[in-house]
Write a protein that holds these residues in place. Sequence first.
Motif, mmCIF file in Angstrom:
data_model
loop_
_atom_site.group_PDB
_atom_site.id
_atom_site.type_symbol
_atom_site.label_atom_id
_atom_site.label_comp_id
_atom_site.label_asym_id
_atom_site.label_seq_id
_atom_site.Cartn_x
_atom_site.Cartn_y
_atom_site.Cartn_z
ATOM 1 N N ASP A 1 0.879 -1.341 -0.025
ATOM 2 C CA ASP A 1 0.096 0.019 0.013
ATOM 3 C C ASP A 1 0.875 1.212 0.004
ATOM 4 O O ASP A 1 1.748 1.471 0.771
ATOM 5 C CB ASP A 1 -0.835 0.096 1.244
ATOM 6 C CG ASP A 1 -1.972 -0.958 1.185
ATOM 7 O OD1 ASP A 1 -2.184 -1.466 -0.015
ATOM 8 O OD2 ASP A 1 -2.488 -1.275 2.283
ATOM 9 N N ILE A 2 0.479 2.336 -0.677
ATOM 10 C CA ILE A 2 1.053 3.407 -0.877
ATOM 11 C C ILE A 2 0.049 4.574 -0.254
ATOM 12 O O ILE A 2 -1.254 4.533 -1.069
ATOM 13 C CB ILE A 2 1.557 3.668 -2.395
ATOM 14 C CG1 ILE A 2 2.631 3.022 -2.678
ATOM 15 C CG2 ILE A 2 2.090 5.377 -2.176
ATOM 16 C CD1 ILE A 2 3.219 3.134 -4.088
ATOM 17 N N TYR A 3 0.365 5.253 0.682
ATOM 18 C CA TYR A 3 -0.721 6.066 1.171
ATOM 19 C C TYR A 3 -0.342 7.788 0.636
ATOM 20 O O TYR A 3 0.794 7.986 0.902
ATOM 21 C CB TYR A 3 -0.761 6.004 2.781
ATOM 22 C CG TYR A 3 -1.576 7.349 3.101
ATOM 23 C CD1 TYR A 3 -2.927 7.161 3.231
ATOM 24 C CD2 TYR A 3 -1.104 8.649 3.658
ATOM 25 C CE1 TYR A 3 -3.891 8.226 3.748
ATOM 26 C CE2 TYR A 3 -1.695 9.588 4.291
ATOM 27 C CZ TYR A 3 -3.425 9.477 3.970
ATOM 28 O OH TYR A 3 -3.948 10.328 4.778
ATOM 29 N N GLU A 4 -1.124 8.240 0.111
ATOM 30 C CA GLU A 4 -0.919 9.853 -0.274
ATOM 31 C C GLU A 4 -1.944 10.737 0.195
ATOM 32 O O GLU A 4 -3.222 10.211 0.333
ATOM 33 C CB GLU A 4 -1.109 9.832 -1.874
ATOM 34 C CG GLU A 4 0.085 9.008 -2.639
ATOM 35 C CD GLU A 4 -0.140 9.425 -4.107
ATOM 36 O OE1 GLU A 4 1.023 8.971 -4.476
ATOM 37 O OE2 GLU A 4 -0.866 9.796 -4.658
ATOM 38 N N PHE A 5 -1.477 11.709 0.978
ATOM 39 C CA PHE A 5 -2.507 12.641 1.448
ATOM 40 C C PHE A 5 -2.070 14.025 0.593
ATOM 41 O O PHE A 5 -0.927 14.365 0.834
ATOM 42 C CB PHE A 5 -2.351 12.864 3.073
ATOM 43 C CG PHE A 5 -3.033 14.214 3.428
ATOM 44 C CD1 PHE A 5 -4.413 13.993 3.621
ATOM 45 C CD2 PHE A 5 -2.521 15.244 3.641
ATOM 46 C CE1 PHE A 5 -5.184 14.888 4.069
ATOM 47 C CE2 PHE A 5 -3.221 16.436 4.257
ATOM 48 C CZ PHE A 5 -4.411 16.447 4.571
ATOM 49 N N VAL B 1 3.435 8.013 1.504
ATOM 50 C CA VAL B 1 4.111 6.909 2.597
ATOM 51 C C VAL B 1 3.718 5.759 1.961
ATOM 52 O O VAL B 1 2.836 5.295 1.443
ATOM 53 C CB VAL B 1 3.438 6.759 4.011
ATOM 54 C CG1 VAL B 1 4.267 5.968 4.667
ATOM 55 C CG2 VAL B 1 3.246 8.160 4.477
ATOM 56 N N ASP B 2 5.069 5.210 1.567
ATOM 57 C CA ASP B 2 5.377 3.741 1.081
ATOM 58 C C ASP B 2 6.054 2.794 1.875
ATOM 59 O O ASP B 2 6.090 3.080 3.036
ATOM 60 C CB ASP B 2 5.944 3.615 -0.402
ATOM 61 C CG ASP B 2 7.086 4.675 -0.282
ATOM 62 O OD1 ASP B 2 7.780 4.353 0.625
ATOM 63 O OD2 ASP B 2 7.684 4.810 -1.424
ATOM 64 N N SER C 1 -2.974 5.866 12.253
ATOM 65 C CA SER C 1 -3.346 4.289 11.376
ATOM 66 C C SER C 1 -2.397 4.112 10.206
ATOM 67 O O SER C 1 -1.918 3.074 10.284
ATOM 68 C CB SER C 1 -4.733 4.359 10.981
ATOM 69 O OG SER C 1 -5.108 5.561 10.103
ATOM 70 N N ILE C 2 -1.983 5.166 9.563
ATOM 71 C CA ILE C 2 -1.297 4.972 8.516
ATOM 72 C C ILE C 2 0.282 4.600 9.000
ATOM 73 O O ILE C 2 1.003 3.645 8.433
ATOM 74 C CB ILE C 2 -0.991 6.257 7.575
ATOM 75 C CG1 ILE C 2 -2.263 6.417 6.941
ATOM 76 C CG2 ILE C 2 0.120 6.274 6.557
ATOM 77 C CD1 ILE C 2 -3.065 5.428 6.171
ATOM 78 N N MET C 3 0.788 5.438 10.155
ATOM 79 C CA MET C 3 2.073 4.826 10.428
ATOM 80 C C MET C 3 2.296 3.668 11.173
ATOM 81 O O MET C 3 3.046 2.909 11.207
ATOM 82 C CB MET C 3 2.710 6.145 11.252
ATOM 83 C CG MET C 3 2.755 7.407 10.539
ATOM 84 S SD MET C 3 3.532 7.369 8.825
ATOM 85 C CE MET C 3 5.337 7.101 9.471
ATOM 86 N N ALA C 4 1.079 3.281 11.990
ATOM 87 C CA ALA C 4 1.119 2.222 12.804
ATOM 88 C C ALA C 4 1.002 0.849 11.912
ATOM 89 O O ALA C 4 1.719 -0.169 11.952
ATOM 90 C CB ALA C 4 -0.345 1.922 13.598
ATOM 91 N N ALA C 5 0.424 1.071 10.443
ATOM 92 C CA ALA C 5 0.495 -0.051 9.519
ATOM 93 C C ALA C 5 1.966 -0.417 9.106
ATOM 94 O O ALA C 5 2.373 -1.383 8.704
ATOM 95 C CB ALA C 5 -0.425 0.389 8.375
ATOM 96 N N ARG C 6 2.884 0.637 9.217
ATOM 97 C CA ARG C 6 4.132 0.614 8.964
ATOM 98 C C ARG C 6 5.153 0.420 10.149
ATOM 99 O O ARG C 6 6.600 0.327 10.033
ATOM 100 C CB ARG C 6 4.370 1.844 8.030
ATOM 101 C CG ARG C 6 4.127 1.865 6.767
ATOM 102 C CD ARG C 6 3.711 3.038 6.014
ATOM 103 N NE ARG C 6 3.251 3.089 4.547
ATOM 104 C CZ ARG C 6 1.899 2.667 4.497
ATOM 105 N NH1 ARG C 6 0.897 2.738 5.261
ATOM 106 N NH2 ARG C 6 1.534 2.781 3.182
ATOM 107 N N GLY C 7 4.839 0.109 11.382
ATOM 108 C CA GLY C 7 5.525 -0.169 12.579
ATOM 109 C C GLY C 7 5.870 1.063 13.251
ATOM 110 O O GLY C 7 7.227 0.889 13.909
ATOM 111 N N ILE C 8 5.410 2.221 13.016
ATOM 112 C CA ILE C 8 5.938 3.604 13.471
ATOM 113 C C ILE C 8 4.862 4.045 14.498
ATOM 114 O O ILE C 8 3.748 4.250 14.086
ATOM 115 C CB ILE C 8 6.331 4.690 12.519
ATOM 116 C CG1 ILE C 8 7.545 3.889 11.771
ATOM 117 C CG2 ILE C 8 6.834 5.892 13.220
ATOM 118 C CD1 ILE C 8 7.993 4.907 10.493
ATOM 119 N N ALA C 9 5.220 4.291 15.872
ATOM 120 C CA ALA C 9 4.394 4.754 16.823
ATOM 121 C C ALA C 9 4.309 6.581 16.442
ATOM 122 O O ALA C 9 5.314 7.092 16.066
ATOM 123 C CB ALA C 9 4.976 4.638 17.960
#
Length: 138
Positions: free
Chosen positions: A3-7, A64-65, A124-132
Amino acid sequence: MNDIYEFRRAAGKGAILLTFIAVLLLLMAVVIYAVASLIWLAWVFVGITIVWMLLPRPALGIRVDETNLTVSAWSKPRAIALDDIAHLRAYENKSGTEVTVVYKDKSEESLFSGDFPDIDTLISIMAARGIAVRDEAL
């Protein structure tokens, strides 16, 4: 995860609205008080508004990728490797989400608040990538 998230947030039109209101007020002053010398000032504001409308205003936002957090992704992109980030500190204020990146080497960097979505989405976006994402008060 692929997943690539773009805002992406479009640039605001606040300055255009402000100059439009100024032109209306000046024109009302010219008509009501018969102050013809203010008409030139109204034309100056009209010219400023037209120039402002013609200037390019790139969108704000992040991308975010799997490997990078890219800030100012559509104007002056700068990638921050996710492996270098220990956590993010964030809080909401009137202008948006204030975000500070805390690197694994304990250094910190404040990022432009206009680039970031609301805190819940960021968490939620950063948690999916393991960053708090931590609250500023912590």
